[in-house]
Design a protein around this motif. Structure first.
Motif, PDB file in Angstrom:
ATOM      1  N   PHE A  21     -25.299  -5.124  23.408  1.00  0.00           N
ATOM      2  CA  PHE A  21     -25.085  -6.376  24.135  1.00  0.00           C
ATOM      3  C   PHE A  21     -23.728  -6.437  24.826  1.00  0.00           C
ATOM      4  N   SER A  22     -22.707  -5.828  24.250  1.00  0.00           N
ATOM      5  CA  SER A  22     -21.349  -5.949  24.783  1.00  0.00           C
ATOM      6  C   SER A  22     -20.987  -4.846  25.775  1.00  0.00           C
ATOM      7  N   LEU A  23     -21.931  -3.984  26.109  1.00  0.00           N
ATOM      8  CA  LEU A  23     -21.636  -2.886  27.032  1.00  0.00           C
ATOM      9  C   LEU A  23     -21.289  -3.411  28.425  1.00  0.00           C
ATOM     10  N   PRO A  24     -20.313  -2.800  29.102  1.00  0.00           N
ATOM     11  CA  PRO A  24     -20.044  -3.161  30.497  1.00  0.00           C
ATOM     12  C   PRO A  24     -21.270  -2.874  31.360  1.00  0.00           C
ATOM     13  N   PRO A  25     -21.532  -3.699  32.363  1.00  0.00           N
ATOM     14  CA  PRO A  25     -22.709  -3.493  33.228  1.00  0.00           C
ATOM     15  C   PRO A  25     -22.790  -2.085  33.817  1.00  0.00           C
ATOM     16  N   ARG A  26     -21.648  -1.523  34.184  1.00  0.00           N
ATOM     17  CA  ARG A  26     -21.658  -0.179  34.784  1.00  0.00           C
ATOM     18  C   ARG A  26     -22.208   0.853  33.807  1.00  0.00           C
ATOM     19  N   GLN A  27     -21.840   0.738  32.542  1.00  0.00           N
ATOM     20  CA  GLN A  27     -22.338   1.686  31.553  1.00  0.00           C
ATOM     21  C   GLN A  27     -23.836   1.526  31.343  1.00  0.00           C
ATOM     22  N   VAL A  28     -24.306   0.288  31.353  1.00  0.00           N
ATOM     23  CA  VAL A  28     -25.743   0.050  31.218  1.00  0.00           C
ATOM     24  C   VAL A  28     -26.489   0.669  32.396  1.00  0.00           C
ATOM     25  N   ALA A  29     -25.969   0.437  33.603  1.00  0.00           N
ATOM     26  CA  ALA A  29     -26.595   0.992  34.803  1.00  0.00           C
ATOM     27  C   ALA A  29     -26.613   2.515  34.764  1.00  0.00           C
ATOM     28  N   ASN A  30     -25.499   3.109  34.354  1.00  0.00           N
ATOM     29  CA  ASN A  30     -25.445   4.566  34.235  1.00  0.00           C
ATOM     30  C   ASN A  30     -26.485   5.076  33.248  1.00  0.00           C
ATOM     31  N   GLY A  31     -26.659   4.340  32.153  1.00  0.00           N
ATOM     32  CA  GLY A  31     -27.632   4.743  31.149  1.00  0.00           C
ATOM     33  C   GLY A  31     -29.057   4.696  31.670  1.00  0.00           C
ATOM     34  N   ILE A  32     -29.366   3.667  32.450  1.00  0.00           N
ATOM     35  CA  ILE A  32     -30.695   3.553  33.051  1.00  0.00           C
ATOM     36  C   ILE A  32     -30.961   4.747  33.966  1.00  0.00           C
ATOM     37  N   VAL A  33     -29.977   5.064  34.814  1.00  0.00           N
ATOM     38  CA  VAL A  33     -30.131   6.185  35.745  1.00  0.00           C
ATOM     39  C   VAL A  33     -30.233   7.505  34.988  1.00  0.00           C
ATOM     40  N   ASP A  34     -29.424   7.681  33.961  1.00  0.00           N
ATOM     41  CA  ASP A  34     -29.452   8.913  33.175  1.00  0.00           C
ATOM     42  C   ASP A  34     -30.835   9.136  32.577  1.00  0.00           C
ATOM     43  N   ALA A  35     -31.383   8.107  31.958  1.00  0.00           N
ATOM     44  CA  ALA A  35     -32.719   8.221  31.366  1.00  0.00           C
ATOM     45  C   ALA A  35     -33.767   8.524  32.439  1.00  0.00           C
ATOM     46  N   PHE A  36     -33.647   7.867  33.587  1.00  0.00           N
ATOM     47  CA  PHE A  36     -34.601   8.066  34.680  1.00  0.00           C
ATOM     48  C   PHE A  36     -34.578   9.521  35.152  1.00  0.00           C
ATOM     49  N   ILE A  37     -33.374  10.059  35.324  1.00  0.00           N
ATOM     50  CA  ILE A  37     -33.242  11.440  35.806  1.00  0.00           C
ATOM     51  C   ILE A  37     -33.768  12.432  34.772  1.00  0.00           C
ATOM     52  N   HIS A  38     -33.531  12.172  33.490  1.00  0.00           N
ATOM     53  CA  HIS A  38     -34.082  13.049  32.447  1.00  0.00           C
ATOM     54  C   HIS A  38     -35.596  13.173  32.593  1.00  0.00           C
ATOM     55  N   VAL A  39     -36.251  12.043  32.829  1.00  0.00           N
ATOM     56  CA  VAL A  39     -37.705  12.059  32.972  1.00  0.00           C
ATOM     57  C   VAL A  39     -38.114  12.777  34.253  1.00  0.00           C
ATOM     58  N   MET A  40     -37.410  12.494  35.343  1.00  0.00           N
ATOM     59  CA  MET A  40     -37.765  13.106  36.627  1.00  0.00           C
ATOM     60  C   MET A  40     -37.691  14.626  36.573  1.00  0.00           C
ATOM     61  N   GLU A  41     -36.751  15.165  35.825  1.00  0.00           N
ATOM     62  CA  GLU A  41     -36.593  16.614  35.784  1.00  0.00           C
ATOM     63  C   GLU A  41     -37.654  17.296  34.923  1.00  0.00           C
ATOM     64  N   GLN A  42     -38.470  16.500  34.263  1.00  0.00           N
ATOM     65  CA  GLN A  42     -39.629  17.039  33.550  1.00  0.00           C
ATOM     66  C   GLN A  42     -40.941  16.652  34.234  1.00  0.00           C
ATOM     67  N   TYR A  43     -40.841  15.801  35.255  1.00  0.00           N
ATOM     68  CA  TYR A  43     -42.019  15.247  35.922  1.00  0.00           C
ATOM     69  C   TYR A  43     -42.182  15.763  37.346  1.00  0.00           C
ATOM     70  N   LEU A  44     -41.094  15.789  38.101  1.00  0.00           N
ATOM     71  CA  LEU A  44     -41.150  16.153  39.514  1.00  0.00           C
ATOM     72  C   LEU A  44     -40.894  17.649  39.671  1.00  0.00           C
ATOM     73  N   THR A  45     -41.807  18.454  39.142  1.00  0.00           N
ATOM     74  CA  THR A  45     -41.656  19.910  39.201  1.00  0.00           C
ATOM     75  C   THR A  45     -42.875  20.486  39.919  1.00  0.00           C
ATOM     76  N   TYR A  46     -43.795  21.116  39.195  1.00  0.00           N
ATOM     77  CA  TYR A  46     -45.039  21.568  39.820  1.00  0.00           C
ATOM     78  C   TYR A  46     -46.183  21.368  38.830  1.00  0.00           C
ATOM     79  N   ASP A  47     -47.371  21.286  39.360  1.00  0.00           N
ATOM     80  CA  ASP A  47     -48.530  20.897  38.561  1.00  0.00           C
ATOM     81  C   ASP A  47     -49.022  22.040  37.683  1.00  0.00           C
ATOM     82  N   VAL A  48     -49.228  21.743  36.396  1.00  0.00           N
ATOM     83  CA  VAL A  48     -49.830  22.702  35.475  1.00  0.00           C
ATOM     84  C   VAL A  48     -51.034  22.072  34.774  1.00  0.00           C
ATOM     85  N   ASP A  49     -51.616  21.069  35.413  1.00  0.00           N
ATOM     86  CA  ASP A  49     -52.794  20.375  34.892  1.00  0.00           C
ATOM     87  C   ASP A  49     -52.516  19.809  33.492  1.00  0.00           C
ATOM     88  N   ALA A  50     -51.478  18.983  33.425  1.00  0.00           N
ATOM     89  CA  ALA A  50     -51.113  18.313  32.172  1.00  0.00           C
ATOM     90  C   ALA A  50     -51.045  16.811  32.429  1.00  0.00           C
TER      91      ALA A  50
END
Length: 268
Positions: free
Chosen positions: A179-208
């Motif tokens: 709750f007490s986190l600065p907004p910038r840190q929260v925003a960075n965390g959202i982006v970090d999590a998003f990018i982690h997912v993208m690097e496992q998602y936006l690759t190439y299709d292996v029928d999964a």
């Protein structure tokens, strides 16, 4: 789908008031090293909650682990672990504190020369001091994986390593601790999590399709919950959803049987 092996032994303790469970989660028959960062946990009440829960334990403290934890700082903690006979590590903080503590755990049991060799060689090592986590910043997913990143000033390197020996025994995720986190840190965390997912998602299709839809669920939830948690720092449900998304972003599940592309992380 590609071949894979998946195992995740981390016990997740999720929800408000769960820091109190440390009294039962942390072993009482060994000396504990509590690690943290710049001291924000003393301002937001997390420090007091941890100390109260560990009132019956023998606790030594080590603060000052930086964002992008430094080898030089962590080695001071390694010396403390060895000299004090520490048998358990408790990381209280965000991903950098957890990453630094993982290295401390591995380096403290390294019987070779310079423990930096472990990171340079991407070696899992032979053993590590067991560790637990109290998470205060949802972002990296380090609370539920075997990965850590470390920087060394003298060689101007920033390198990652992983070892099954540093999987946390448990991780406490209390959304109220954010709750007490600065907004910038929260925003960075959202982006970090998003990018982690993208690097496992936006690759190439292996029928999964299951893994793809699991990734999409995390991405869509971040898009939905991100503005909510930025608008109201004390929206418990929004923070809870963000915290759980960040953990799922890099706990290995989304990457099962699919290719990953970590080029943007390597640029960092």
């Amino acid at each position: 789908m590609l071949n894979f092996t998946y195992q995740n032994p981390v016990k997740i303790v999720f929800g408000k008031g769960t820091i109190a469970q440390l009294k039962d989660l942390v072993p009482s028959d060994t000396k504990v090293l509590m690690t943290y960062g710049g001291g924000s946990i003393k301002a937001n009440g997390v420090y007091d909650q941890v100390k109260a829960a560990l009132a019956g334990h023998d606790v030594v403290e080590f603060g000052g682990i930086e964002p992008n934890p430094r080898y030089e700082t962590c080695m001071k903690a390694v010396e403390l672990v060895r000299s004090q006979g520490i048998g358990f590590l408790l990381a209280v903080g965000g991903g950098s504190v957890v990453d630094g503590t993982k290295f401390i755990a591995l380096a403290s049991r390294y019987e070779g020369g310079d423990p930096w060799e472990l990171v340079v060689k991407r070696s899992p090592g032979e053993a590590a001091v067991p560790l637990g986590v109290v998470l205060t910043l949802p972002a990296t997913g380090s609370e539920m994986n075997a990965i850590f990143v470390l920087s060394r000033d003298s060689t101007r390197q920033k390198l990652g390593d992983h070892s099954p020996h540093v999987m946390p025994k448990f991780s406490i995720l209390d959304p109220e601790a954010t709750f007490s986190l600065p907004p910038r840190q929260v925003a960075n965390g959202i982006v970090d999590a998003f990018i982690h997912v993208m690097e496992q998602y936006l690759t190439y299709d292996v029928d999964a399709p299951l893994q793809a839809r699991q990734a999409e669920a995390v991405l869509l939830t971040l898009i939905e919950q991100g503005p909510r948690t930025m608008a109201d720092a004390t929206d418990y449900d929004a923070r809870a959803n963000l915290m759980w998304c960040a953990t799922h972003g890099l706990n290995g599940l989304l990457g099962c049987g699919v290719p990953g592309d970590w080029s943007t992380h390597m640029i960092g």
